[in-house]
Design an enzyme around this catalytic site. Structure first.
Site, mmCIF file in Angstrom:
data_model
loop_
_atom_site.group_PDB
_atom_site.id
_atom_site.type_symbol
_atom_site.label_atom_id
_atom_site.label_comp_id
_atom_site.label_asym_id
_atom_site.label_seq_id
_atom_site.Cartn_x
_atom_site.Cartn_y
_atom_site.Cartn_z
ATOM 1 N N GLY A 1 0.778 -1.247 0.000
ATOM 2 C CA GLY A 1 0.000 0.000 0.000
ATOM 3 C C GLY A 1 0.802 1.286 0.000
ATOM 4 N N GLU B 1 4.154 4.039 6.010
ATOM 5 C CA GLU B 1 2.897 3.282 5.943
ATOM 6 C C GLU B 1 1.864 4.042 5.118
ATOM 7 O OE1 GLU B 1 1.193 0.773 6.303
ATOM 8 O OE2 GLU B 1 1.482 -0.321 8.170
ATOM 9 N N ASP B 2 0.926 3.302 4.552
ATOM 10 C CA ASP B 2 -0.174 3.952 3.838
ATOM 11 C C ASP B 2 -1.237 4.471 4.808
ATOM 12 O OD1 ASP B 2 -1.003 1.374 4.557
ATOM 13 O OD2 ASP B 2 -1.755 0.831 2.574
ATOM 14 N N ASP C 1 -4.909 2.008 10.907
ATOM 15 C CA ASP C 1 -6.314 1.671 11.133
ATOM 16 C C ASP C 1 -6.433 1.148 12.573
ATOM 17 O OD1 ASP C 1 -9.000 1.238 9.966
ATOM 18 O OD2 ASP C 1 -8.516 -0.883 10.112
ATOM 19 N N THR C 2 -6.516 -0.158 12.777
ATOM 20 C CA THR C 2 -6.563 -0.653 14.154
ATOM 21 C C THR C 2 -5.219 -0.440 14.869
ATOM 22 O OG1 THR C 2 -5.808 -2.878 13.583
ATOM 23 C CG2 THR C 2 -8.179 -2.476 13.513
ATOM 24 N N GLY C 3 -4.154 -0.346 14.076
ATOM 25 C CA GLY C 3 -2.807 -0.189 14.644
ATOM 26 C C GLY C 3 -2.065 -1.506 14.794
ATOM 27 N N THR D 1 -1.097 -3.821 12.486
ATOM 28 C CA THR D 1 -0.030 -4.042 11.502
ATOM 29 C C THR D 1 1.206 -3.240 11.877
ATOM 30 O OG1 THR D 1 -1.702 -4.288 9.797
ATOM 31 C CG2 THR D 1 0.541 -3.903 9.045
ATOM 32 N N LYS E 1 -6.735 6.746 10.692
ATOM 33 C CA LYS E 1 -8.148 6.661 11.097
ATOM 34 C C LYS E 1 -8.170 6.470 12.609
ATOM 35 C CE LYS E 1 -9.337 3.311 7.930
ATOM 36 N NZ LYS E 1 -10.203 2.436 7.092
ATOM 37 N N PHE F 1 -13.645 3.318 4.381
ATOM 38 C CA PHE F 1 -12.683 2.462 3.693
ATOM 39 C C PHE F 1 -12.269 3.208 2.435
ATOM 40 C CE2 PHE F 1 -10.808 -0.868 1.223
ATOM 41 C CZ PHE F 1 -10.102 -1.572 2.193
ATOM 42 N N ASP G 1 -5.696 -0.375 -1.686
ATOM 43 C CA ASP G 1 -6.490 -1.272 -2.522
ATOM 44 C C ASP G 1 -7.747 -1.781 -1.824
ATOM 45 O OD1 ASP G 1 -5.058 -2.998 -0.627
ATOM 46 O OD2 ASP G 1 -5.832 -4.647 -1.846
ATOM 47 N N ARG H 1 -5.407 0.489 -6.765
ATOM 48 C CA ARG H 1 -4.160 1.062 -6.247
ATOM 49 C C ARG H 1 -3.616 2.190 -7.112
ATOM 50 N NH1 ARG H 1 -2.136 -2.159 -2.093
ATOM 51 N NH2 ARG H 1 -2.349 -4.401 -2.380
HETATM 52 P P1 IMP Z 1 -4.318 -2.116 10.814
HETATM 53 O O1 IMP Z 1 -3.430 -3.237 11.158
HETATM 54 O O2 IMP Z 1 -5.739 -2.383 11.167
HETATM 55 O O3 IMP Z 1 -3.852 -0.767 11.335
HETATM 56 O O4 IMP Z 1 -4.375 -2.042 9.246
HETATM 57 C C1 IMP Z 1 -3.426 -1.441 8.513
HETATM 58 C C2 IMP Z 1 -3.458 -1.990 7.107
HETATM 59 O O5 IMP Z 1 -4.779 -2.337 6.689
HETATM 60 C C3 IMP Z 1 -2.991 -0.915 6.174
HETATM 61 O O6 IMP Z 1 -1.606 -0.989 5.968
HETATM 62 C C4 IMP Z 1 -3.798 -1.208 4.920
HETATM 63 O O7 IMP Z 1 -3.116 -2.128 4.117
HETATM 64 C C5 IMP Z 1 -5.065 -1.858 5.402
HETATM 65 N N1 IMP Z 1 -6.167 -0.858 5.489
HETATM 66 C C6 IMP Z 1 -6.711 -0.324 6.599
HETATM 67 N N2 IMP Z 1 -7.674 0.551 6.310
HETATM 68 C C7 IMP Z 1 -7.741 0.588 4.960
HETATM 69 C C8 IMP Z 1 -8.536 1.346 4.039
HETATM 70 O O8 IMP Z 1 -9.385 2.190 4.386
HETATM 71 N N3 IMP Z 1 -8.296 1.103 2.722
HETATM 72 C C9 IMP Z 1 -7.379 0.202 2.281
HETATM 73 N N4 IMP Z 1 -6.604 -0.507 3.110
HETATM 74 C C10 IMP Z 1 -6.788 -0.321 4.442
HETATM 75 MG MG MG Z 2 -1.141 -2.039 3.872
#
Ligand code: IMP
Ligand code: MG
Length: 177
Positions: free
Chosen positions: A43, A98-99, A102-104, A106, A130, A151, A158, A164
């Site tokens: 991403g 990072e792109d 979200d939840t944090g 990753t 977010k 989203f 993607d 993308r």
């Molecule tokens: P996390 O682990 O929930 O913070 O998710 C992070 C990863 O989820 C990002 O690196 C994205 O690849 C994917 N992701 C989270 N939200 C979105 C979104 O709104 N669009 C596309 N990919 C997302």
């Molecule tokens: Mg990603």
């Protein structure tokens, strides 16, 4: 699912934001010790390519890490990391690119894997954040845009590997909504 009629974030806003982030990063890294950019595949590739071309930090080394946690629009909770065997960052200043946060989960997995490799410093730059979705607290030193719980796709992001290559960022909406 379909794209929002208008972009959430237009190209000119992204350009402006990338330049601002590059200025902020460079301001903290002007002592010649350089930086290792660790770009999170897939991403963050487009964002990172634009960012590194504006980034006045030398020497600048580029590395990649692969993370996967999403199935469609649902965060799976489990994070799969693929780290190349030659990713050595001991004693180096590291900036994870990072792109989206979200939840944090990753980013937390990536940061702790890198922390274990004993970098001199470890920072995080994310294009999008977010904050309302956060499950695990994450400290990002450089944030492009803070957005609501949508989203989003485009500019590297993607939905099942589609969208993308769009130059702007769109919201993906349910087709019946
Ligand atoms: P996390 O682990 O929930 O913070 O998710 C992070 C990863 O989820 C990002 O690196 C994205 O690849 C994917 N992701 C989270 N939200 C979105 C979104 O709104 N669009 C596309 N990919 C997302
Ligand atoms: Mg990603």
């Amino acid at each position: 699912m379909r794209l929002s009629e208008r972009p959430l974030i237009a190209q000119a806003e992204i350009d402006e934001c990338v330049k601002r982030l590059a200025r902020d990063i460079a301001a903290r890294h002007q002592d010649g010790r350089g930086l290792v950019l660790v770009v999170v595949l897939k991403g963050a590739t487009i964002f990172a390519a634009d960012l590194m071309r504006c980034l006045d930090v030398h020497p600048l080394r580029i590395e990649y890490i692969r993370a996967k946690s999403y199935d469609g629009t649902h965060s799976m909770g489990e994070v799969e990391l693929i780290v190349l065997p030659d990713l050595s960052v001991a004693g180096q200043r590291v900036l994870v690119v990072e792109d989206i946060l979200d939840t944090g989960r990753t980013t937390t997995a990536i940061l702790s894997a890198l922390e274990n490799a004993n970098p001199a410093s470890l920072e995080l730059c994310t294009l999008l954040d977010k904050p309302s979705r956060r499950v695990v607290p994450v400290d990002a030193q450089y944030v492009g845009f803070s957005i609501d719980d949508h989203f989003v796709v485009g500019y590297g992001l993607d939905y099942r590997e589609a969208y993308r290559s769009l130059p702007e960022i769109y919201v993906l909406e349910p087709s019946n909504g």
